[in-house]
Scaffold this active site. Structure first.
Site, PDB file in Angstrom:
ATOM      1  N   ARG A 216       0.776  -1.245  -0.104  1.00  0.00           N
ATOM      2  CA  ARG A 216       0.044   0.046   0.188  1.00  0.00           C
ATOM      3  C   ARG A 216       0.764   1.217   0.012  1.00  0.00           C
ATOM      4  NH1 ARG A 216      -1.981  -3.957  -0.925  1.00  0.00           N
ATOM      5  NH2 ARG A 216      -3.979  -4.726  -0.139  1.00  0.00           N
ATOM      6  N   SER A 299     -11.067   0.592   3.124  1.00  0.00           N
ATOM      7  CA  SER A 299     -10.143   0.022   4.160  1.00  0.00           C
ATOM      8  C   SER A 299      -9.402   1.085   4.851  1.00  0.00           C
ATOM      9  CB  SER A 299      -9.425  -1.027   3.801  1.00  0.00           C
ATOM     10  OG  SER A 299      -9.900  -2.213   3.308  1.00  0.00           O
ATOM     11  N   GLU A 425      -4.780   4.279   6.110  1.00  0.00           N
ATOM     12  CA  GLU A 425      -4.608   4.317   4.630  1.00  0.00           C
ATOM     13  C   GLU A 425      -4.811   5.573   3.981  1.00  0.00           C
ATOM     14  OE1 GLU A 425      -5.524   1.124   1.023  1.00  0.00           O
ATOM     15  OE2 GLU A 425      -5.707   0.557   2.911  1.00  0.00           O
TER      16      GLU A 425
END
Length: 434
Positions: A216, A299, A425
């Site tokens: 990520r 998420s 995130e």
């Protein structure tokens, strides 16, 4: 001719408005940039979390060249700006920092997100999307809606993006975040990325190796040095998916767990895409304006990665103490390749070859006492999704402060329970979790 924008008496808001007037062609010293349109929207309208104040204005850009020219113009006048595509990975505040921004919005032209589904020989390199069925090379403007690109590649008989179906947002965000799901990530199929380098004022194509891709993460994520304007992928031409390694997806497709673990099983990309969309819908991860469980930034926390067996064992011991032996033995825990010290989350500072281990953020959140639908006592404006604990949702009237309060409560609870610090995130604008 004197540039009236450099008037020292302008406030920040006045300067932004004047620049927008010039870009719209209505102000003095107007600037005409093809493929652009000046408009007004709030961040609540431009983000999937549906929170955030209105910026000073929005400049929609429908091509890489338009993006480059608009960013160059705004940079020349030191105007704070933010690049937005699908708005699916943003948490935006309501203060002055936000209201002084000019948003450069990537907006694909044409129907269906600008995806041309004709034969490869008929595709134009100047369009929003180019798909070559023979070679598997796919190129897309950064403003194209991601899932429409995925659908077009699957329909064209190409494999490689199907596990990433249903992810909201635009193409341009995918290499920045190294988007991934269900055992696949963009880095596996990325061929090259077109960037507008804001320092040199040039458009250029770069190889994936220049992006330091990790979990990520890319080196574009926490910097404004460059803007992604187009992305090119190398897909397979046999119509089959990537190997099915993710247990939940493999089971959905009737694949034996041991076979999935071997990483050799592939299925038709069309079947895998359908299965992924069904799984995501069941978790509230497919956008639906009528469903507040989908009013989220996806998420919210990355799966934590720890370095070394000692750190791994400390987390397992904490789980064992709080949840018992059975939970400690069955908890999701994966060995991952060492990042060599990049900032991809949890593994920073690891030496090359040192083992790293990834835990499930959703699993830890639930075991720390945060059930689906949990909210801070007395504040129901923001809550965990009723379908998936990893999504923090706006229940209809939340502000950034409500989301921050919820995120802090969850992160603190997991840290106190297991000694693991969850990393958010999304990108934060005008607000912070710290």
């Amino acid at each position: 001719m004197t540039d009236s924008t450099n008037n020292a008496h302008f406030t920040s808001e006045e300067r932004a408005r004047h620049l927008l007037e010039r870009l719209s062609g209505t102000g003095a010293d107007s600037v005409s940039i093809p493929g652009t349109r000046v408009t007004s929207r709030s961040f609540a309208e431009m983000t999937t979390l549906r929170i955030g104040a209105a910026p000073a204005g929005v400049v929609e850009c429908s091509s890489a060249e338009a993006v480059a020219q608009v960013v160059s113009f705004l940079d020349a006048h030191t105007q704070p700006l933010l690049i937005v595509g699908g708005g699916s990975n943003l948490v935006v505040g309501e203060g002055d920092e936000v209201s002084q921004l000019v948003v450069v919005l990537m907006s694909a032209g044409g129907g269906e997100g600008g995806v041309d589904k004709k034969g490869a020989a008929e595709k134009s390199a100047e369009g929003d999307v180019m798909i070559d069925r023979e070679t598997g090379v796919v190129r897309a403007f950064a403003g194209v809606e991601w899932d429409q690109l995925v659908a077009a590649t699957v329909e064209a008989g190409l494999g490689g993006l199907e596990c990433l179906s249903g992810i909201p947002g635009s193409v341009g965000a995918t290499p920045v975040q190294n988007v991934g799901a269900y055992g696949a990530e963009v880095a596996q199929v990325l061929r090259r990325v077109q960037l507008y380098d804001r320092t040199r004022g040039e458009l250029e194509w770069v190889d994936p190796s220049a992006l330091d891709l990790g979990y990520r993460y890319s080196n574009l994520k926490f910097t404004s040095r460059a803007v992604v304007t187009a992305v090119e992928f190398q897909l397979t031409t046999d119509g089959l998916s990537v190997p099915l390694r993710f247990g939940e997806l493999a089971r959905r497709l009737g694949v034996d767990a041991d076979e999935a673990a071997a990483g050799e099983i592939r299925r038709p990309a069309t079947d895998v895409r359908q299965a992924v969309l069904e799984l995501r819908a069941g978790k509230g991860m497919v956008l639906d304006s009528a469903d507040h469980d989908t009013w989220s930034a996806g998420s919210f926390f990355t799966n934590p990665i720890v370095t070394g067996e000692e750190a791994r064992d400390a987390v397992v011991a904490a789980v064992r103490e709080k949840c018992g032996d059975a939970e400690a033995e069955s908890m999701p825990l994966y060995s991952v390749k060492s990042s060599g010290g990049d900032a991809s989350g949890g593994g920073a500072g690891a030496s090359v070859g040192e083992p790293q281990y990834k835990f499930s953020a959703a699993w830890l959140i639930e075991r720390a006492g945060f059930a689906k639908g949990w909210h801070v006592p007395g504040n129901e404006r923001a809550s965990l999704s009723t379908k998936h604990t990893l999504a923090l949702t706006n229940r209809g009237s939340a502000t950034s402060a409500d989301v921050v309060e919820l995120a802090r409560a969850v992160r603190t609870g997991v840290r106190e329970a297991f000694g693991v610090v969850l990393e958010p995130e999304p990108i934060w604008v005008g607000v912070s979790i710290d």
